[in-house]
Design a protein around this motif. Structure first.
Motif, short mmCIF file in Angstrom:
data_model
loop_
_atom_site.label_atom_id
_atom_site.label_comp_id
_atom_site.label_asym_id
_atom_site.label_seq_id
_atom_site.Cartn_x
_atom_site.Cartn_y
_atom_site.Cartn_z
N LYS A 113 -4.31 11.70 -0.52
CA LYS A 113 -3.08 11.67 0.29
C LYS A 113 -3.31 12.30 1.67
N ASP A 114 -4.15 13.33 1.73
CA ASP A 114 -4.45 13.96 3.03
C ASP A 114 -5.24 13.00 3.92
N LEU A 115 -6.15 12.26 3.30
CA LEU A 115 -6.97 11.32 4.05
C LEU A 115 -6.11 10.16 4.59
N VAL A 116 -5.19 9.68 3.77
CA VAL A 116 -4.29 8.60 4.20
C VAL A 116 -3.44 9.06 5.38
N GLU A 117 -2.86 10.25 5.27
CA GLU A 117 -2.02 10.77 6.34
C GLU A 117 -2.81 10.95 7.63
N THR A 118 -4.02 11.47 7.51
CA THR A 118 -4.86 11.69 8.70
C THR A 118 -5.25 10.36 9.35
N SER A 119 -5.58 9.38 8.53
CA SER A 119 -5.99 8.07 9.06
C SER A 119 -4.83 7.39 9.77
N VAL A 120 -3.64 7.43 9.17
CA VAL A 120 -2.47 6.79 9.79
C VAL A 120 -2.08 7.53 11.06
N ARG A 121 -2.20 8.84 11.03
CA ARG A 121 -1.87 9.62 12.23
C ARG A 121 -2.84 9.31 13.37
N LYS A 122 -4.10 9.05 13.04
CA LYS A 122 -5.11 8.78 14.06
C LYS A 122 -5.03 7.34 14.58
N HIS A 123 -4.92 6.38 13.67
CA HIS A 123 -5.01 4.97 14.05
C HIS A 123 -3.65 4.28 14.13
N GLY A 124 -2.63 4.87 13.49
CA GLY A 124 -1.36 4.18 13.37
C GLY A 124 -1.43 3.17 12.23
N ARG A 125 -0.28 2.82 11.67
CA ARG A 125 -0.27 1.87 10.56
C ARG A 125 -0.90 0.54 10.96
N ALA A 126 -0.52 0.03 12.14
CA ALA A 126 -1.05 -1.25 12.61
C ALA A 126 -2.56 -1.17 12.82
N GLY A 127 -3.03 -0.04 13.32
CA GLY A 127 -4.47 0.14 13.52
C GLY A 127 -5.23 0.15 12.21
N VAL A 128 -4.66 0.81 11.19
CA VAL A 128 -5.31 0.83 9.86
C VAL A 128 -5.36 -0.58 9.28
N VAL A 129 -4.25 -1.31 9.38
CA VAL A 129 -4.20 -2.69 8.86
C VAL A 129 -5.26 -3.56 9.55
N LYS A 130 -5.40 -3.40 10.87
CA LYS A 130 -6.39 -4.18 11.62
C LYS A 130 -7.80 -3.89 11.12
N LYS A 131 -8.08 -2.63 10.84
CA LYS A 131 -9.41 -2.25 10.35
C LYS A 131 -9.63 -2.77 8.93
N LEU A 132 -8.58 -2.74 8.10
CA LEU A 132 -8.68 -3.26 6.75
C LEU A 132 -8.94 -4.77 6.77
N GLU A 133 -8.25 -5.48 7.65
CA GLU A 133 -8.45 -6.93 7.76
C GLU A 133 -9.87 -7.25 8.20
N ALA A 134 -10.37 -6.48 9.18
CA ALA A 134 -11.73 -6.71 9.67
C ALA A 134 -12.75 -6.45 8.56
#
Length: 302
Positions: A113-134
């Motif tokens: 949960k800490d990793l998810v929060e940190t990743s979303v805070r750094k990249h934003g939800r849209a940024g995380v989705v873009k990286k997941l799609e790639a």
């Protein structure tokens, strides 16, 4: 009294106006969502956009729910799966596991949960989705390459088995002989590679066995194919290519054609015996004819 009423009316007007401005977007959104016509007569483009939005939502949700909230994730996986760096992880709390004399430093593990929060805070939800799609696209391409290589291996096996039957065996005697065993050149290459690998074994500053890597130039496609046990596949169709490299995981004992005893090395000063790990990574770049082999070592005696 009139002045007081005017004042009250102005205050009431301001409150109503402020509330109307605040609720305007929500009101319009609820109105649009409750209107059936927006669903029955939507254009194909809107339908596709809605499907894409649902897909990305599923992708994000799957990523979030892939691990239990209080599940622990190692440093290596944290960087890879959550798109984080060492600096990002430095701000998070962690628990240490393993480690000790001859085993290297302990492994740091972080809460999912800490990793998810940190990743979303750094990249934003849209940024995380873009990286997941790639990443999904890369994995899909990798699966396609692996399937093509597997089909090529099956064709190669079928041709070899067919050639072994009847009169075809005589016509392919040279090929079958090459498949049955190594040439002297390949035997010498295997011995040299094992010697180089053992020379590169050693210790980390912590006392743990260090990873090793060797590089050899001037390796032809035919030699690489023979080294990997597929001497008839000189075009490397049965191998998976990633970028400029063909990469294979291979059993050390098979690659080096060596017994367990020959895969070990004794360090007299430390009075420790190390053994080459069971699996090694073989990479070959045909454009430059460079071969590299890397692996780890394990402490197997004192």
């Amino acid at each position: 009294i009139r002045t007081k009423q005017k004042k009250n009316n102005r205050q009431k007007y301001r409150r109503n106006t402020k509330m109307d401005d605040y609720d305007l977007l929500g009101h319009e959104l609820r109105k649009a969502l409750s209107d059936p016509s927006n669903y029955r007569s939507g254009s194909r483009k809107n339908e596709q956009a809605g499907a894409a939005a649902a897909s990305t939502g599923d992708l994000f949700d799957d990523w979030v729910n892939e691990v239990e909230p209080h599940g622990m994730v190692s440093t290596k996986e944290a960087k890879k799966e959550y798109f984080l760096t060492t600096a990002d992880l430095a701000t998070l709390s962690y628990e240490s596991y393993g480690g000790g004399i001859g085993c290297g430093p302990p492994t740091k593990c972080y809460l999912h949960k800490d990793l998810v929060e940190t990743s979303v805070r750094k990249h934003g939800r849209a940024g995380v989705v873009k990286k997941l799609e790639a990443r999904n696209k890369r994995e899909e391409k990798k699966r396609m390459r692996e399937e093509q290589a597997e089909q090529a291996r099956k064709r190669l096996k079928t041709i070899t088995n067919t050639a072994a039957d009847g009169a075809a065996a005589a016509a392919t005697a040279t090929t079958m002989k090459a498949s049955a065993g190594d040439t002297q050149e390949v035997k010498r290459l295997r011995e040299g590679l094992l010697k180089m690998a053992k020379q590169n074994m050693g210790f980390e500053m912590s006392g743990a066995p260090k990873n090793w890597k060797i590089e050899v130039p001037g390796i032809s496609k035919a030699t690489f194919a023979a080294l990997m046990g597929r001497p008839t596949d000189v075009d490397l169709e049965s191998f998976v290519k990633k970028g400029a490299y063909y990469t294979e995981q291979y059993e050390a004992s098979i690659l080096f054609r060596a017994s367990e005893t020959r895969l070990t090395k004794y360090f007299d000063r430390e009075r420790v015996t190390q053994k080459i790990g069971s699996s090694v990574t073989v990479r070959y770049k045909p454009s430059t004819m460079e071969l590299s082999i890397s692996g780890n070592a394990e402490t197997c005696g004192w």
